[in-house]
Write a protein that holds these residues in place. Structure first.
Motif, PDB file in Angstrom:
ATOM      1  N   VAL A  92       0.861  -1.184   0.000  1.00  0.00           N
ATOM      2  CA  VAL A  92       0.000   0.000   0.000  1.00  0.00           C
ATOM      3  C   VAL A  92       0.895   1.231   0.000  1.00  0.00           C
ATOM      4  O   VAL A  92       1.895   1.277   0.711  1.00  0.00           O
ATOM      5  CB  VAL A  92      -0.973   0.008   1.206  1.00  0.00           C
ATOM      6  N   GLU A  93       0.549   2.189  -0.862  1.00  0.00           N
ATOM      7  CA  GLU A  93       1.306   3.432  -0.962  1.00  0.00           C
ATOM      8  C   GLU A  93       0.337   4.594  -1.056  1.00  0.00           C
ATOM      9  O   GLU A  93      -0.697   4.494  -1.704  1.00  0.00           O
ATOM     10  CB  GLU A  93       2.185   3.437  -2.215  1.00  0.00           C
ATOM     11  N   GLY A  94       0.705   5.694  -0.419  1.00  0.00           N
ATOM     12  CA  GLY A  94      -0.073   6.915  -0.564  1.00  0.00           C
ATOM     13  C   GLY A  94       0.104   7.476  -1.962  1.00  0.00           C
ATOM     14  O   GLY A  94       1.179   7.382  -2.545  1.00  0.00           O
ATOM     15  N   ASP A 135      -7.494  11.675   1.228  1.00  0.00           N
ATOM     16  CA  ASP A 135      -6.245  11.019   0.835  1.00  0.00           C
ATOM     17  C   ASP A 135      -6.569   9.813  -0.029  1.00  0.00           C
ATOM     18  O   ASP A 135      -7.603   9.166   0.150  1.00  0.00           O
ATOM     19  CB  ASP A 135      -5.471  10.567   2.076  1.00  0.00           C
ATOM     20  N   PHE A 137      -4.951   6.099  -1.698  1.00  0.00           N
ATOM     21  CA  PHE A 137      -3.953   5.060  -1.506  1.00  0.00           C
ATOM     22  C   PHE A 137      -4.093   4.020  -2.605  1.00  0.00           C
ATOM     23  O   PHE A 137      -5.208   3.718  -3.033  1.00  0.00           O
ATOM     24  CB  PHE A 137      -4.136   4.377  -0.140  1.00  0.00           C
ATOM     25  N   TYR A 197      -5.072   0.889   5.220  1.00  0.00           N
ATOM     26  CA  TYR A 197      -4.671   2.065   4.436  1.00  0.00           C
ATOM     27  C   TYR A 197      -3.697   2.982   5.169  1.00  0.00           C
ATOM     28  O   TYR A 197      -2.847   3.620   4.541  1.00  0.00           O
ATOM     29  CB  TYR A 197      -5.891   2.849   3.932  1.00  0.00           C
ATOM     30  N   GLY A 234       0.064   3.101   4.405  1.00  0.00           N
ATOM     31  CA  GLY A 234       0.584   3.805   3.237  1.00  0.00           C
ATOM     32  C   GLY A 234       0.693   5.289   3.427  1.00  0.00           C
ATOM     33  O   GLY A 234       1.051   6.024   2.518  1.00  0.00           O
ATOM     34  N   ASP A 235       0.365   5.752   4.628  1.00  0.00           N
ATOM     35  CA  ASP A 235       0.380   7.195   4.911  1.00  0.00           C
ATOM     36  C   ASP A 235       1.814   7.630   5.169  1.00  0.00           C
ATOM     37  O   ASP A 235       2.361   7.407   6.232  1.00  0.00           O
ATOM     38  CB  ASP A 235      -0.497   7.509   6.128  1.00  0.00           C
TER      39      ASP A 235
END
Length: 102
Positions: A9-11, A22, A24, A93, A96-97
């Motif tokens: 998971v990536e922002g 936001d 993700f 999620y 990924g922040d």
């Protein structure tokens, strides 16, 4: 049904600030039973764009890809399968922040 075997998971950056909340991107590898219509020998990855905004979260978009080729699979997840993916994303999620606190 399927089993989630791994994920990333990536922002997603919004350099212009036009999106609310936001976003993700998840890459979720799944194992599907051989008798399922989604089954492929190459394995499957579900690419998910997930939105988190104040108290609301949701899957914005999802695609199913063959794991080894990256080719788009022309199937949709069933409602119960999508609910599993959405619950998984809701739980993960924040990993990924990568927001800079400064």
């Amino acid at each position: 049904m399927f089993t989630i075997t791994s994920y990333t998971v990536e922002g997603i950056k919004d350099p212009f600030g036009i999106l609310s909340g936001d976003r993700f991107e998840f890459m979720i590898e799944i194992d599907v039973e051989e008798d399922d219509e989604l089954y492929t020998d190459n394995g499957l990855v579900v690419r998910v764009v997930y939105k988190a905004e104040e108290e609301r979260t949701a899957v914005v978009k999802h695609d199913i890809l063959e794991r080894t080729t990256g080719r788009l699979v022309d199937f949709e997840l069933e409602d119960d399968e999508l609910a599993v993916i959405e619950a998984f994303c809701r739980e993960h999620y924040a990993e990924g922040d990568d927001t800079d606190p400064d």
